[in-house]
Every structure is written in C-alpha cells, then in structure tokens.
Design a protein around this motif. Structure first.
Motif, PDB file in Angstrom:
ATOM      1  N   VAL A 127      -9.904  -7.154 -10.238  1.00 33.86           N
ATOM      2  CA  VAL A 127      -9.477  -8.915  -9.727  1.00 33.86           C
ATOM      3  C   VAL A 127      -8.150  -8.759  -9.316  1.00 33.86           C
ATOM      4  O   VAL A 127      -7.160  -8.148  -9.756  1.00 33.86           O
ATOM      5  CB  VAL A 127     -10.128  -9.095 -11.036  1.00 33.86           C
ATOM      6  CG1 VAL A 127      -9.110 -10.534 -11.437  1.00 33.86           C
ATOM      7  CG2 VAL A 127     -11.277  -9.657 -11.488  1.00 33.86           C
ATOM      8  N   LEU A 128      -8.098  -8.734  -8.189  1.00 35.38           N
ATOM      9  CA  LEU A 128      -6.453  -9.260  -8.218  1.00 35.38           C
ATOM     10  C   LEU A 128      -6.254 -10.638  -8.232  1.00 35.38           C
ATOM     11  O   LEU A 128      -6.548 -11.362  -8.528  1.00 35.38           O
ATOM     12  CB  LEU A 128      -6.359  -9.424  -6.089  1.00 35.38           C
ATOM     13  CG  LEU A 128      -7.708  -7.587  -5.617  1.00 35.38           C
ATOM     14  CD1 LEU A 128      -6.964  -8.298  -3.590  1.00 35.38           C
ATOM     15  CD2 LEU A 128      -6.552  -6.582  -6.110  1.00 35.38           C
ATOM     16  N   ILE A 129      -4.406 -10.750  -8.871  1.00 36.02           N
ATOM     17  CA  ILE A 129      -4.573 -11.317  -9.205  1.00 36.02           C
ATOM     18  C   ILE A 129      -2.891 -12.044  -8.352  1.00 36.02           C
ATOM     19  O   ILE A 129      -1.966 -10.917  -7.973  1.00 36.02           O
ATOM     20  CB  ILE A 129      -3.738 -11.904 -11.263  1.00 36.02           C
ATOM     21  CG1 ILE A 129      -2.757  -9.970 -11.016  1.00 36.02           C
ATOM     22  CG2 ILE A 129      -4.810 -11.305 -11.589  1.00 36.02           C
ATOM     23  CD1 ILE A 129      -2.683 -10.329 -12.136  1.00 36.02           C
ATOM     24  N   PRO A 130      -2.404 -13.067  -7.960  1.00 29.46           N
ATOM     25  CA  PRO A 130      -1.045 -13.434  -7.257  1.00 29.46           C
ATOM     26  C   PRO A 130      -0.009 -13.058  -8.306  1.00 29.46           C
ATOM     27  O   PRO A 130       1.353 -13.138  -7.888  1.00 29.46           O
ATOM     28  CB  PRO A 130      -0.941 -15.208  -7.565  1.00 29.46           C
ATOM     29  CG  PRO A 130      -2.172 -15.569  -8.637  1.00 29.46           C
ATOM     30  CD  PRO A 130      -3.216 -14.570  -9.369  1.00 29.46           C
ATOM     31  N   ARG A 131       0.140 -13.241  -9.869  1.00 28.66           N
ATOM     32  CA  ARG A 131       1.130 -12.687 -10.430  1.00 28.66           C
ATOM     33  C   ARG A 131       1.009 -12.265 -11.929  1.00 28.66           C
ATOM     34  O   ARG A 131      -0.050 -12.407 -12.210  1.00 28.66           O
ATOM     35  CB  ARG A 131       2.073 -14.005 -10.715  1.00 28.66           C
ATOM     36  CG  ARG A 131       1.289 -15.554 -11.484  1.00 28.66           C
ATOM     37  CD  ARG A 131       1.991 -16.638 -11.600  1.00 28.66           C
ATOM     38  NE  ARG A 131       2.564 -17.219 -10.459  1.00 28.66           N
ATOM     39  CZ  ARG A 131       0.515 -17.841 -10.208  1.00 28.66           C
ATOM     40  NH1 ARG A 131      -0.399 -17.931 -10.401  1.00 28.66           N
ATOM     41  NH2 ARG A 131       1.515 -18.701  -8.838  1.00 28.66           N
ATOM     42  N   VAL A 143     -13.733 -12.182   3.469  1.00 31.46           N
ATOM     43  CA  VAL A 143     -12.681 -10.087   3.418  1.00 31.46           C
ATOM     44  C   VAL A 143     -11.305 -10.587   3.868  1.00 31.46           C
ATOM     45  O   VAL A 143     -11.012 -11.982   4.610  1.00 31.46           O
ATOM     46  CB  VAL A 143     -13.619  -9.730   5.041  1.00 31.46           C
ATOM     47  CG1 VAL A 143     -12.310  -8.692   5.765  1.00 31.46           C
ATOM     48  CG2 VAL A 143     -14.752  -9.056   4.818  1.00 31.46           C
ATOM     49  N   MET A 144     -10.304 -10.060   3.574  1.00 28.94           N
ATOM     50  CA  MET A 144      -8.417 -10.009   3.293  1.00 28.94           C
ATOM     51  C   MET A 144      -8.236  -9.146   3.363  1.00 28.94           C
ATOM     52  O   MET A 144      -8.478  -7.555   3.091  1.00 28.94           O
ATOM     53  CB  MET A 144      -8.638 -11.121   2.073  1.00 28.94           C
ATOM     54  CG  MET A 144      -8.619 -10.464   0.971  1.00 28.94           C
ATOM     55  SD  MET A 144      -9.050 -11.125  -0.677  1.00 28.94           S
ATOM     56  CE  MET A 144      -6.863 -10.778  -0.547  1.00 28.94           C
ATOM     57  N   PRO A 145      -7.135  -8.874   4.363  1.00 27.80           N
ATOM     58  CA  PRO A 145      -6.508  -7.673   3.438  1.00 27.80           C
ATOM     59  C   PRO A 145      -5.458  -7.361   2.242  1.00 27.80           C
ATOM     60  O   PRO A 145      -5.735  -8.452   2.091  1.00 27.80           O
ATOM     61  CB  PRO A 145      -5.311  -7.804   5.123  1.00 27.80           C
ATOM     62  CG  PRO A 145      -5.307  -8.880   4.699  1.00 27.80           C
ATOM     63  CD  PRO A 145      -6.180  -9.544   4.811  1.00 27.80           C
ATOM     64  N   THR A 146      -5.455  -6.469   1.940  1.00 26.19           N
ATOM     65  CA  THR A 146      -4.748  -5.824   0.778  1.00 26.19           C
ATOM     66  C   THR A 146      -3.759  -4.871   1.625  1.00 26.19           C
ATOM     67  O   THR A 146      -3.273  -4.555   2.267  1.00 26.19           O
ATOM     68  CB  THR A 146      -5.435  -5.482  -0.621  1.00 26.19           C
ATOM     69  OG1 THR A 146      -5.539  -4.023   0.032  1.00 26.19           O
ATOM     70  CG2 THR A 146      -6.859  -6.310  -0.473  1.00 26.19           C
ATOM     71  N   ASP A 147      -2.643  -4.635   0.291  1.00 21.47           N
ATOM     72  CA  ASP A 147      -1.747  -3.416   0.772  1.00 21.47           C
ATOM     73  C   ASP A 147      -2.427  -2.035   1.224  1.00 21.47           C
ATOM     74  O   ASP A 147      -2.148  -1.592   1.326  1.00 21.47           O
ATOM     75  CB  ASP A 147      -0.551  -3.358  -0.078  1.00 21.47           C
ATOM     76  CG  ASP A 147      -0.911  -3.361  -1.791  1.00 21.47           C
ATOM     77  OD1 ASP A 147      -2.310  -4.254  -1.873  1.00 21.47           O
ATOM     78  OD2 ASP A 147      -0.807  -2.872  -2.380  1.00 21.47           O
ATOM     79  N   ASP A 159       0.604  -5.659  -2.955  1.00 18.60           N
ATOM     80  CA  ASP A 159       2.090  -6.466  -2.086  1.00 18.60           C
ATOM     81  C   ASP A 159       1.328  -5.789  -0.989  1.00 18.60           C
ATOM     82  O   ASP A 159       1.227  -5.813   0.623  1.00 18.60           O
ATOM     83  CB  ASP A 159       2.696  -4.943  -2.509  1.00 18.60           C
ATOM     84  CG  ASP A 159       4.542  -4.699  -1.781  1.00 18.60           C
ATOM     85  OD1 ASP A 159       4.122  -6.486  -1.712  1.00 18.60           O
ATOM     86  OD2 ASP A 159       4.755  -3.924  -1.748  1.00 18.60           O
ATOM     87  N   ASP A 160       0.969  -7.381  -0.692  1.00 20.50           N
ATOM     88  CA  ASP A 160       0.626  -8.184   0.738  1.00 20.50           C
ATOM     89  C   ASP A 160       0.995  -9.776   0.954  1.00 20.50           C
ATOM     90  O   ASP A 160       0.122 -10.337  -0.292  1.00 20.50           O
ATOM     91  CB  ASP A 160      -1.371  -8.082   1.021  1.00 20.50           C
ATOM     92  CG  ASP A 160      -0.989  -7.838   2.564  1.00 20.50           C
ATOM     93  OD1 ASP A 160      -1.009  -7.041   2.598  1.00 20.50           O
ATOM     94  OD2 ASP A 160      -1.571  -9.298   2.389  1.00 20.50           O
ATOM     95  N   ARG A 161       2.055  -9.980   1.261  1.00 13.86           N
ATOM     96  CA  ARG A 161       1.700 -11.147   1.885  1.00 13.86           C
ATOM     97  C   ARG A 161       0.675 -12.419   2.073  1.00 13.86           C
ATOM     98  O   ARG A 161       0.658 -13.503   1.833  1.00 13.86           O
ATOM     99  CB  ARG A 161       2.899 -11.926   3.435  1.00 13.86           C
ATOM    100  CG  ARG A 161       3.678 -13.096   2.728  1.00 13.86           C
ATOM    101  CD  ARG A 161       4.416 -13.195   1.623  1.00 13.86           C
ATOM    102  NE  ARG A 161       3.748 -14.182   0.748  1.00 13.86           N
ATOM    103  CZ  ARG A 161       4.123 -13.649  -0.882  1.00 13.86           C
ATOM    104  NH1 ARG A 161       4.917 -13.383  -1.148  1.00 13.86           N
ATOM    105  NH2 ARG A 161       3.156 -14.525  -1.236  1.00 13.86           N
ATOM    106  N   LEU A 162       0.220 -12.185   2.756  1.00 15.08           N
ATOM    107  CA  LEU A 162      -1.423 -12.623   2.904  1.00 15.08           C
ATOM    108  C   LEU A 162      -2.188 -12.526   2.016  1.00 15.08           C
ATOM    109  O   LEU A 162      -2.520 -13.873   1.542  1.00 15.08           O
ATOM    110  CB  LEU A 162      -1.622 -12.719   4.728  1.00 15.08           C
ATOM    111  CG  LEU A 162      -3.149 -13.277   4.601  1.00 15.08           C
ATOM    112  CD1 LEU A 162      -2.745 -14.474   4.692  1.00 15.08           C
ATOM    113  CD2 LEU A 162      -3.762 -12.528   6.118  1.00 15.08           C
TER     114      LEU A 162
END
Length: 241
Positions: free
Chosen positions: A67-71, A31-35, A125-128
């Motif tokens: 799917v979330l991507i880093p860039r 489990v992770m945070p998102t924006d 848009d979330d740094r972590l």
C-alpha cells in the motif's frame, strides 16, 4: 474506455489526476508512475478493486500488493504496534525506496489478499504519485505488468501488458532505467517482530538501515546463537515497487 494522459503537459496532468481519482472512486484500476517502476493501483479499501488488480496481473491472493501512502502520519491509521525504530526508518528514508511491514489495523474493512494480518506500507519519492495519493488516499499498488513479465518503465509498456483491464494510464516519462538506486525495487523490512528483518534487498542497502536500527537482520541472518531460518530468505512480496 481506457484513456492515457501525458502528464508532462500541465493541462493533461490535471485532467489525468482527476480522471484517475474518478476511476479509483469507481473501483477501477489505474497505472501510475512511482520512483521505481510504473505501478497498477486500486483503492486499498475496496476488496472488489484489489481483486480486479490481482486479476489484471494474473496474480493470486497469496501475493498481496503493498500500500502506497501520501505521508508518514498515515501509518497510524493503517497499522498497529509501530515501534519507535520503524518510525525512525520512515523519517530517514521516506519518501523513498523502503517498504515497511506492520500488523494491520484490525478495525479496517479491507482485503488485500492473504496478508496474515499484516500490511506493507511505503511512501514513494515521486511527485505525481504523491499528488495522486493526496486526493485518493492509500492505494494498493503493484508493478504494472503481468506476473512473470518485465516491470513496465513507461505507461506505454504497461498498456501492452495490461490493456483494457486498466481504466486510466498516467504517462510521466521513463522510470526504473537509471544507474542510481532508484532503478532498484524498494527494500522490504519486516517490522512485526524484534529484531527487524530485511525480507527483500533493494534500493536502501542494509548498511544504511543499520545506521538507524543497528540490530536489523539481513536475509538469512539470525540473532547470535541461533541457526539461520531458510524461510526468512523468501520475500513476502515480489512486486518490483
């Protein structure tokens, strides 16, 4: 054994990211945070891990996770036939609350569910979240809740619903409880045909989208002279992310 890390603490943040990376590599869920809200995440390229994610939520294959991507550049490794207008949307609104649906790369050996050959991509848009994605690569992520229950605003709330089905919980404070647009789910745009179509309203209003792509269609709209298609009013993905 399930472990929760307080990522407000620098030491625990580093430990949590390492533990999450290990869990993802072991085909476990985290489990992770998102924006927007907290998400349950798994390796997008592991059918076993994605199946575990869907089972944890009580969700079937007919509701595949985005799917979330880093860039933004990661798009080209995961999707084909990316129109220039879609790249302009990504340039303007990523990182942020916009999910774009593309035709998936046919060479990829993944199984996100019944996607009909598409994939929904977003850069949060979330740094972590971005720090985690930088070390894990693309993650299948859906809101961290049992299907039909409220989306989780903290890792503690997610733990109440998901319990031991998740290996690592990354706690980074409240999400999704503010007055601004970040408390809304992402706007979803289908970029697989022309003109593009909004299939879920969310954080990015259609007026802003039309500043970049003027002919984009809203929910239920059709090009001039055509009758609205009722099927177009149903979003393809109900995750709060």
């Amino acid at each position: 054994m399930t472990t929760t890390f307080n990522c407000k603490d620098d030491v625990e943040r580093s430990e949590g990211l390492a533990a999450a990376q290990t869990a993802i590599a072991s085909k476990q869920c985290i489990v992770m945070p998102t924006d927007t809200v907290y998400g349950i995440a798994a390796d997008a390229f592991s059918p076993q891990a994605v199946a575990t994610l869907l089972a944890a939520k009580g969700r079937g294959r007919t509701m595949p996770p985005p799917v979330l991507i880093p860039r933004p550049q990661t798009m080209d490794g995961l999707a084909v036939d990316i129109a220039e207008e879609a790249r302009r949307l990504a340039d303007e609104f990523w990182p942020g609350g916009l999910t774009l649906i593309f035709h998936a790369q046919p060479s990829l050996t993944w199984d996100l569910g019944d996607t009909k050959g598409t994939v929904a991509l977003r850069m949060p848009d979330d740094r972590l979240a971005l720090d985690l994605l930088a070390v894990t690569g693309p993650l299948a992520v859906s809101s961290a809740n049992r299907t039909g229950q409220p989306a989780s605003r903290t890792a503690v709330e997610a733990h109440v619903q998901l319990a031991e089905s998740v290996e690592v919980y990354l706690e980074d404070g409240l999400r999704g409880d503010t007055e601004d647009s970040q408390s809304l789910p992402s706007t979803i745009v289908d970029c697989t045909s022309q003109p593009f179509r909004v299939v879920r309203d969310g954080a990015i209003p259609i007026d802003r989208l039309r500043e970049i792509v003027p002919d984009i269609l809203g929910i239920g709209e059709e090009p001039a002279g055509l009758t609205p298609d009722p099927a177009a009013e149903t979003p393809g993905e109900s995750s709060q992310l």
